[in-house]
Design an enzyme around this catalytic site. Structure first.
Site, PDB file in Angstrom:
ATOM      1  N   SER A  68       0.817  -1.216   0.000  1.00 54.03           N
ATOM      2  CA  SER A  68       0.000   0.000   0.000  1.00 54.03           C
ATOM      3  C   SER A  68       0.852   1.269   0.000  1.00 54.03           C
ATOM      4  CB  SER A  68      -0.919   0.010   1.224  1.00 54.03           C
ATOM      5  OG  SER A  68      -1.649  -1.190   1.302  1.00 54.03           O
TER       6      SER A  68
HETATM    7  N1  SAM Z   1       0.299  -4.963   4.023  1.00 50.75           N
HETATM    8  C1  SAM Z   1       0.882  -5.553   2.834  1.00 50.75           C
HETATM    9  C2  SAM Z   1       2.280  -5.038   2.563  1.00 50.75           C
HETATM   10  O1  SAM Z   1       2.807  -4.242   3.366  1.00 50.75           O
HETATM   11  O2  SAM Z   1       2.858  -5.459   1.546  1.00 50.75           O
HETATM   12  C3  SAM Z   1       0.010  -5.363   1.621  1.00 50.75           C
HETATM   13  C4  SAM Z   1      -1.274  -6.075   1.706  1.00 50.75           C
HETATM   14  S1  SAM Z   1      -2.103  -6.220   0.168  1.00 50.75           S
HETATM   15  C5  SAM Z   1      -2.837  -4.627   0.011  1.00 50.75           C
HETATM   16  C6  SAM Z   1      -3.461  -7.246   0.669  1.00 50.75           C
HETATM   17  C7  SAM Z   1      -3.047  -8.627   1.104  1.00 50.75           C
HETATM   18  O3  SAM Z   1      -4.189  -9.256   1.675  1.00 50.75           O
HETATM   19  C8  SAM Z   1      -2.584  -9.538  -0.042  1.00 50.75           C
HETATM   20  O4  SAM Z   1      -1.305 -10.026   0.235  1.00 50.75           O
HETATM   21  C9  SAM Z   1      -3.628 -10.645  -0.048  1.00 50.75           C
HETATM   22  O5  SAM Z   1      -3.101 -11.921  -0.382  1.00 50.75           O
HETATM   23  C10 SAM Z   1      -4.112 -10.612   1.393  1.00 50.75           C
HETATM   24  N2  SAM Z   1      -5.425 -11.223   1.620  1.00 50.75           N
HETATM   25  C11 SAM Z   1      -6.584 -11.084   0.949  1.00 50.75           C
HETATM   26  N3  SAM Z   1      -7.550 -11.824   1.515  1.00 50.75           N
HETATM   27  C12 SAM Z   1      -6.979 -12.440   2.591  1.00 50.75           C
HETATM   28  C13 SAM Z   1      -7.456 -13.343   3.595  1.00 50.75           C
HETATM   29  N4  SAM Z   1      -8.720 -13.789   3.636  1.00 50.75           N
HETATM   30  N5  SAM Z   1      -6.590 -13.773   4.534  1.00 50.75           N
HETATM   31  C14 SAM Z   1      -5.304 -13.352   4.549  1.00 50.75           C
HETATM   32  N6  SAM Z   1      -4.795 -12.512   3.627  1.00 50.75           N
HETATM   33  C15 SAM Z   1      -5.628 -12.065   2.668  1.00 50.75           C
END
Ligand code: SAM
Length: 221
Positions: A68
């Site tokens: 993000s």
């Molecule tokens: N905070 C992260 C970083 O610093 O790189 C970026 C997060 S990215 C915007 C969203 C993340 O949420 C992705 O890696 C995706 O795989 C994960 N995600 C989506 N649904 C999820 C779930 N049900 N459980 C765990 N992770 C999930």
């Protein structure tokens, strides 16, 4: 491999990012600002994007996901009101960048992502910068992580139309949960405080996140 000269330049860009993208926009929590000054974002982005690591923007990390925008990460961390003593659950490890930032601001950190390849890569990156504290797991974080519940803080970096019931249940009394809530085309950052079993909700600024995919995630996922 990053040369010493490049590291110096990244350090300069990092300090500038904190001043121009965070402090100027009103981020003032000293714990959060110090974490951003310390964690090298260039380690958490793909090699071809290293020179863009300190841009004021989200960056792709593969599998249609992003790390993000620094400002949004800082805003969410500030909304968590961390003192350094909390047990925190992070949902959406992704690259591990926010994990590294959070681990400097709390006592114990659990982080979960549904994509196992992200979790492996994040572990390697975190180890490489000496960030050994966070516990990482692969799984459906829309269900939280029951074995270590309750948590003083829960942060979700993927969007849903409402706060998943499992996360509500796993938040400790007086705990805070921060996540983007709203339709897929745009959400608001929401802060939910648990008081005597009820939730006091504060909605903050607009944002756009990838969906929380899972059993209690975005409908139909
Ligand atoms: N905070 C992260 C970083 O610093 O790189 C970026 C997060 S990215 C915007 C969203 C993340 O949420 C992705 O890696 C995706 O795989 C994960 N995600 C989506 N649904 C999820 C779930 N049900 N459980 C765990 N992770 C999930």
């Amino acid at each position: 491999m990053i040369s010493k000269r490049q590291l110096k330049e990244f350090e300069r860009l990092r300090i500038r990012m904190v001043e121009e993208q965070l402090e100027r926009r009103g981020i003032s929590d000293p714990l959060v600002l110090e974490a951003f000054r310390a964690v090298p974002r260039e380690y958490f982005v793909p090699a071809y994007l290293k020179n863009s690591a300190y841009k004021d923007t989200p960056l792709p990390i593969g599998r249609g996901q992003t790390v993000s925008q620094p400002y949004i990460v800082a805003r969410m961390m500030e909304m968590l009101e961390l003192s350094g003593k909390e047990r925190v659950l992070e949902i959406g490890t992704g690259s591990g960048y926010q994990t590294a930032l959070l681990s400097r601001c709390c006592a114990v950190l659990y982080s979960i992502d549904r994509i196992g390849e992200f979790v492996l890569k994040a572990r390697q990156t975190l180890d490489s910068i000496g960030c050994l504290k966070p516990f990482l797991y692969t799984g459906d974080g829309s269900l939280g992580y029951p074995p270590k519940a309750p948590y003083d803080r829960i942060i979700v970096s993927a969007a849903a139309s409402s706060v998943p019931p499992s996360l509500q249940a796993q938040l400790a009394e007086n705990g805070l949960l921060v996540m983007p809530v709203g339709p897929s085309y745009g959400q608001n950052l929401l802060q939910a405080r648990k008081k005597e079993g009820k939730f006091l909700i504060k909605e903050c600024e607009g944002c756009l996140f990838v969906p929380l995919i899972g059993e209690e995630g975005r409908a139909g996922s």
